[in-house]
Design a protein around this motif. Structure first.
Motif, PDB file in Angstrom:
ATOM      1  N   TYR A 433      30.116  67.120   6.606  1.00  0.00           N
ATOM      2  CA  TYR A 433      31.215  68.055   6.332  1.00  0.00           C
ATOM      3  C   TYR A 433      32.105  68.143   7.562  1.00  0.00           C
ATOM      4  O   TYR A 433      32.061  69.097   8.334  1.00  0.00           O
ATOM      5  CB  TYR A 433      30.651  69.416   5.929  1.00  0.00           C
ATOM      6  CG  TYR A 433      29.742  69.298   4.728  1.00  0.00           C
ATOM      7  CD1 TYR A 433      30.265  69.188   3.448  1.00  0.00           C
ATOM      8  CD2 TYR A 433      28.358  69.214   4.882  1.00  0.00           C
ATOM      9  CE1 TYR A 433      29.441  69.026   2.343  1.00  0.00           C
ATOM     10  CE2 TYR A 433      27.522  69.055   3.779  1.00  0.00           C
ATOM     11  CZ  TYR A 433      28.071  68.956   2.517  1.00  0.00           C
ATOM     12  OH  TYR A 433      27.254  68.790   1.428  1.00  0.00           O
ATOM     13  N   ASP A 434      32.934  67.119   7.756  1.00  0.00           N
ATOM     14  CA  ASP A 434      33.680  66.999   9.015  1.00  0.00           C
ATOM     15  C   ASP A 434      35.067  66.437   8.786  1.00  0.00           C
ATOM     16  O   ASP A 434      35.455  65.440   9.383  1.00  0.00           O
ATOM     17  CB  ASP A 434      32.908  66.134  10.013  1.00  0.00           C
ATOM     18  CG  ASP A 434      32.688  64.709   9.514  1.00  0.00           C
ATOM     19  OD1 ASP A 434      32.735  64.477   8.298  1.00  0.00           O
ATOM     20  OD2 ASP A 434      32.491  63.813  10.356  1.00  0.00           O
ATOM     21  N   GLN A 477      26.526  69.727   9.440  1.00  0.00           N
ATOM     22  CA  GLN A 477      27.378  70.911   9.503  1.00  0.00           C
ATOM     23  C   GLN A 477      28.649  70.632  10.310  1.00  0.00           C
ATOM     24  O   GLN A 477      28.660  69.816  11.231  1.00  0.00           O
ATOM     25  CB  GLN A 477      26.614  72.082  10.114  1.00  0.00           C
ATOM     26  CG  GLN A 477      25.366  72.502   9.354  1.00  0.00           C
ATOM     27  CD  GLN A 477      25.670  73.058   7.966  1.00  0.00           C
ATOM     28  OE1 GLN A 477      26.722  73.647   7.730  1.00  0.00           O
ATOM     29  NE2 GLN A 477      24.736  72.865   7.039  1.00  0.00           N
ATOM     30  N   THR A 478      29.704  71.344   9.997  1.00  0.00           N
ATOM     31  CA  THR A 478      30.995  71.076  10.618  1.00  0.00           C
ATOM     32  C   THR A 478      30.991  71.335  12.113  1.00  0.00           C
ATOM     33  O   THR A 478      31.617  70.593  12.884  1.00  0.00           O
ATOM     34  CB  THR A 478      32.090  71.912   9.933  1.00  0.00           C
ATOM     35  OG1 THR A 478      32.081  71.642   8.530  1.00  0.00           O
ATOM     36  CG2 THR A 478      33.463  71.569  10.478  1.00  0.00           C
ATOM     37  N   VAL A 485      36.428  74.704  12.697  1.00  0.00           N
ATOM     38  CA  VAL A 485      35.528  75.522  11.887  1.00  0.00           C
ATOM     39  C   VAL A 485      36.154  76.901  11.709  1.00  0.00           C
ATOM     40  O   VAL A 485      36.568  77.534  12.678  1.00  0.00           O
ATOM     41  CB  VAL A 485      34.146  75.677  12.549  1.00  0.00           C
ATOM     42  CG1 VAL A 485      33.191  76.429  11.627  1.00  0.00           C
ATOM     43  CG2 VAL A 485      33.577  74.319  12.944  1.00  0.00           C
ATOM     44  N   SER A 490      30.907  76.047   7.371  1.00  0.00           N
ATOM     45  CA  SER A 490      31.233  74.629   7.266  1.00  0.00           C
ATOM     46  C   SER A 490      32.240  74.358   6.158  1.00  0.00           C
ATOM     47  O   SER A 490      32.428  75.168   5.235  1.00  0.00           O
ATOM     48  CB  SER A 490      29.952  73.811   7.016  1.00  0.00           C
ATOM     49  OG  SER A 490      29.158  73.774   8.178  1.00  0.00           O
ATOM     50  N   HIS A 491      32.898  73.225   6.267  1.00  0.00           N
ATOM     51  CA  HIS A 491      33.835  72.806   5.237  1.00  0.00           C
ATOM     52  C   HIS A 491      33.150  72.786   3.875  1.00  0.00           C
ATOM     53  O   HIS A 491      31.989  72.371   3.748  1.00  0.00           O
ATOM     54  CB  HIS A 491      34.375  71.411   5.548  1.00  0.00           C
ATOM     55  CG  HIS A 491      35.169  71.343   6.823  1.00  0.00           C
ATOM     56  ND1 HIS A 491      35.594  70.148   7.379  1.00  0.00           N
ATOM     57  CD2 HIS A 491      35.632  72.312   7.662  1.00  0.00           C
ATOM     58  CE1 HIS A 491      36.280  70.393   8.478  1.00  0.00           C
ATOM     59  NE2 HIS A 491      36.301  71.698   8.683  1.00  0.00           N
ATOM     60  N   GLY A 494      29.571  73.756   2.961  1.00  0.00           N
ATOM     61  CA  GLY A 494      28.441  72.843   3.122  1.00  0.00           C
ATOM     62  C   GLY A 494      27.810  72.436   1.811  1.00  0.00           C
ATOM     63  O   GLY A 494      26.641  72.039   1.774  1.00  0.00           O
ATOM     64  N   ASN A 593      24.760  77.715   9.545  1.00  0.00           N
ATOM     65  CA  ASN A 593      25.793  76.675   9.475  1.00  0.00           C
ATOM     66  C   ASN A 593      25.888  75.853  10.748  1.00  0.00           C
ATOM     67  O   ASN A 593      26.966  75.416  11.155  1.00  0.00           O
ATOM     68  CB  ASN A 593      27.160  77.290   9.145  1.00  0.00           C
ATOM     69  CG  ASN A 593      27.167  78.055   7.840  1.00  0.00           C
ATOM     70  OD1 ASN A 593      26.514  77.657   6.881  1.00  0.00           O
ATOM     71  ND2 ASN A 593      27.874  79.169   7.817  1.00  0.00           N
TER      72      ASN A 593
END
Length: 748
Positions: A433-434, A477-478, A485, A490-491, A494, A593
């Motif tokens: 998630y990035d 996790q972002t 963030v 998270s985006h 998650g 997160n």
């Protein structure tokens, strides 16, 4: 008359029988035909002793196989995870069997055929008695291994060995092996595990190819149809999760080998799961493609989807740093490189069937080995004949998604500096998630890192060699990535179900000017009501020794939030231009997160317009200069909180935090600028060349940044935030200075 007629009939019958026997004999003697061919074997034998790299590669596998034959045959009852004895023994067996088959064909020494036959007979005795594997972790347990994926590995490799001794075996032996081992094995992988076989994922690619390879050896069209097009079944539960967080077949979705070519690959040959898993999947994709081309040329497999398989090999090489290590995008283990056995095989096949690209030869030369088969011989001959040309990695964009419309990656290179800017799709179950994250390399060394996966592959003492829980709680996790963030969440929260629906959008890309290469992308779905717009540029200034990277992250939202922008530098902190407080007792930064895995090592309240972090990595100096505002916070972090088993690396990081704002602008420069010699003990250019960075304008339509250097030169970068047309004309007046340009950005 009657006698003559009978004689005529007798002669005719004898001729027919002879013809039938001749045809049968020709059909029976058509092996090997997958990756070694009869013509290829003849050519190899004729060239033995004349082609140095091929001869050396052959000698290596001969020594390896001879040592295994001397040890004897071991087919233990399966019980272990990855890294355990039984797992590694069965893995070793399939690798050795494939090599032994090659040796039998080339050297014509029956000891290799006998070894393969006896090993297969041992498996044929064992396999019918095996229940599913005792380890219950996988969504699709194998029999020899803890997951069907590894069982498929076994069959892909052993199919090649079977092909090599097929004609040497008696008909009775073949019938026994197929009845007791190969057909039940293929049926178990497919019919017995539709949740594994009927997917679009690297797992199912291995399964499809395993069934397809053994089908080609046995001329079994029923199995081949399953391999190519999947199982015809409608009773799969829609949306059913596997242990990776991925999904099996959704009704209406194509499955089988062709579906796994159509869906994960973009038109550029980028595989949506990322280079680590692209490397892993390249072996079954290319080995089966070669076999199909040899046995079923009517499929024209290397032309399929505009030759995507051939493109994928050069794409994968471009997804590596200057040392050949793949960028750890999504789930990726650091250190995996194009020296892996999968890439040796893929490259050799791509060279043979892709028009003998001389640039591939330079990579093969670095690999220092070739496959001992038709493809490997051609590569070795090409090197012997001096055909190699350098494979020059240039800046490029790789699109994501089956149609190339789901974002992508920009890889920007200049003078040893490599920027990887990610605005891609989720990447199936191995995705992170990035959105709009980046990583930075210099001459093969990580400078600003992507963490990669949390796993110690095939190291038994670390979770049986499998994914660790920290892969979910941290690595995906972002906050584990160099991107924004919001509210410590998270985006897509998650959640795979949400994230898999969306991809970021490229805003513009221009890599035509070597002095400024720039990429820009937007993300509007990671957080509801918030738009992220990131622009990254690699700039070469004649007055500076090295290029530098400019990063502009613009955030607009319909409500107030906290924004964190982490920065995971690798190296030793040298100096900052701000004061910070370090706690006597380390505490975790947050509760969930990924924040629960960060120690807070220091914190600063910022009052100045520019904040700098100077650090050293591999005897080189770097400075991050960031535009900051009053009440911004800078937090020094260390990975490793709530990690009692030490599964995570203790790497440093820094977070720039803006609290209680709707809109935010993060602007920074990463600047390489000096060196240190431990021998002479001299530091050269240890300090930044930047004097000041300023936001000249930031509104809905434009963002304009000025960079002033200590040598009294300056540079202005402007971004048109709403209009990315190449043909649009723009004009701004800022403090009596007119800025006028065409296109989405300005630089002067």
């Amino acid at each position: 008359m009657i006698v003559l007629k009978l004689k005529s009939i007798t002669i005719s019958l004898l001729l027919n029988v002879f013809t039938i026997l001749l045809v049968f004999n020709v059909q029976a003697q058509n092996h090997p035909k997958l990756n070694l061919t009869k013509a290829g074997v003849a050519k190899i034998r004729a060239e033995l002793g004349k082609v140095p790299l091929f001869d050396a590669s052959l000698a290596v596998i001969k020594e390896e196989v001879d040592a295994e034959i001397a040890l004897g045959i071991f087919v233990p009852i399966p019980k272990d995870f990855s890294g355990g004895y039984t797992h590694e023994r069965h893995k070793r067996n399939f690798l050795i069997l494939q090599k032994a088959g090659v040796l039998f064909q080339i050297l014509e020494d029956e000891k290799y055929a006998i070894y393969i036959r006896d090993m297969f007979m041992a498996y044929a005795e064992l396999y019918p008695k095996l229940p599913v594997h005792p380890q219950e972790r996988s969504y699709a347990r194998g029999k020899l291994f803890w997951q069907c994926l590894n069982d498929s590995n076994w069959l892909v490799y052993t199919s090649q060995a079977y092909d090599c001794i097929y004609d040497w075996l008696s008909k009775k032996e073949r019938k026994h092996l197929e009845k007791k081992l190969f057909i039940p094995f293929a049926n178990f992988i497919s019919e017995g595990n539709p949740q594994f076989f009927n997917r679009v994922h690297n797992h199912s690619t291995w399964g499809n190819v395993a069934v397809g390879m053994i089908a080609l050896v046995m001329d079994n069209d029923d199995l081949l149809q399953k391999a190519l097009y999947g199982l015809k079944t409608d009773n799969l539960e829609v949306g059913m999760k596997d242990n990776d967080g991925g999904f099996i077949k959704v009704e209406g979705q194509k499955v089988g080998f062709f579906a796994n070519l159509d869906e994960p690959f973009s038109p550029d040959g980028y595989y949506t799961e990322g280079p680590y898993y692209q490397r892993y999947a390249m072996y079954p994709f290319l080995i089966f493609a070669q076999a199909l081309q040899n046995v079923k040329p009517e499929f024209k497999i290397f032309e399929y989807k505009d030759s995507v398989l051939l493109k994928s090999v050069t794409t994968l090489i471009n997804l590596s740093d200057s040392d050949g290590n793949f960028f750890p995008i999504n789930d990726g283990q650091k250190g995996m490189s194009y020296y892996s056995r999968e890439l040796v095989t893929a490259l050799d096949i791509a060279y043979l069937f892709g028009g003998e690209n001389p640039e591939l030869l330079s990579i093969a030369e670095k690999q220092g080995k070739v496959t001992v088969d038709d493809a490997g011989l051609e590569v070795a001959l090409g090197l012997k004949e001096g055909k190699a040309l350098p494979f020059i990695k240039k800046s490029l964009e790789l699109t994501d998604g089956p149609k190339g419309d789901q974002g992508g990656l920009a890889i920007i290179r200049k003078d040893g500096l490599e920027l990887v800017f990610k605005y891609a799709a989720q990447g199936l179950s191995h995705g992170h998630y990035d959105k709009l994250s980046y990583s930075l390399y210099t001459n093969g060394n990580e400078l600003v890192q992507d963490y990669g996966l949390a796993r110690f592959v095939n190291i038994e003492q670390k979770g049986g060699g499998n994914y660790l829980k920290e892969n979910t709680t941290w690595a995906k996790q972002t906050i584990a990535h160099n991107t924004l963030v919001q509210d410590e969440t998270s985006h897509f929260k998650g959640e795979y179900e949400i994230g898999s629906q969306f991809a970021s959008k490229k805003y513009f890309l221009d890599i035509s000017n070597p002095n400024i290469q720039i990429a820009s992308a937007k993300e509007i779905n990671a957080y509801k009501g918030t738009e992220l717009h990131r622009t990254m540029a690699m700039i070469k200034d004649e007055s500076l020794t090295y290029p530098y990277v400019l990063d502009i992250m613009r955030v607009t939202s319909d409500s107030v939030h906290q924004y964190d922008l982490p920065f995971y530098y690798l190296g030793q902190l040298m100096q900052t231009n701000f004061k910070y407080n370090s706690p006597k007792v380390l505490q975790q930064l947050g509760e969930k997160n990924g924040y629960q895995h960060l120690f807070e090592e220091g914190k600063a309240k910022i009052s100045q317009e520019n904040s700098t972090l100077n650090w050293m990595s591999n005897d080189k100096f770097y400075t991050l200069t960031a535009i900051t505002a009053e009440n911004d916070e800078i937090i020094f972090t260390r990975i490793g909180a709530n990690d009692p088993e030490f599964n995570l690396r203790r790497d440093p990081g820094m977070i720039i935090r803006k609290k209680g704002v709707k809109d935010a602008l993060f602007v920074s420069i990463i600047e390489p600028h000096g060196t240190y010699s431990p021998v002479s003990e001299f530091a050269v250019n240890a300090y930044s060349a930047i004097d000041k960075m300023t936001v000249l304008l930031n509104d809905e339509a434009y963002t304009v940044i000025e960079i002033r250097f200590k040598n009294e030169t300056s540079k202005v970068i402007a971004i048109a935030n709403l209009d990315n047309s190449e043909n649009s004309k723009h004009k701004l007046t800022i403090a009596d200075t007119i800025y006028q340009w065409s296109g989405p950005y300005y630089s002067k």
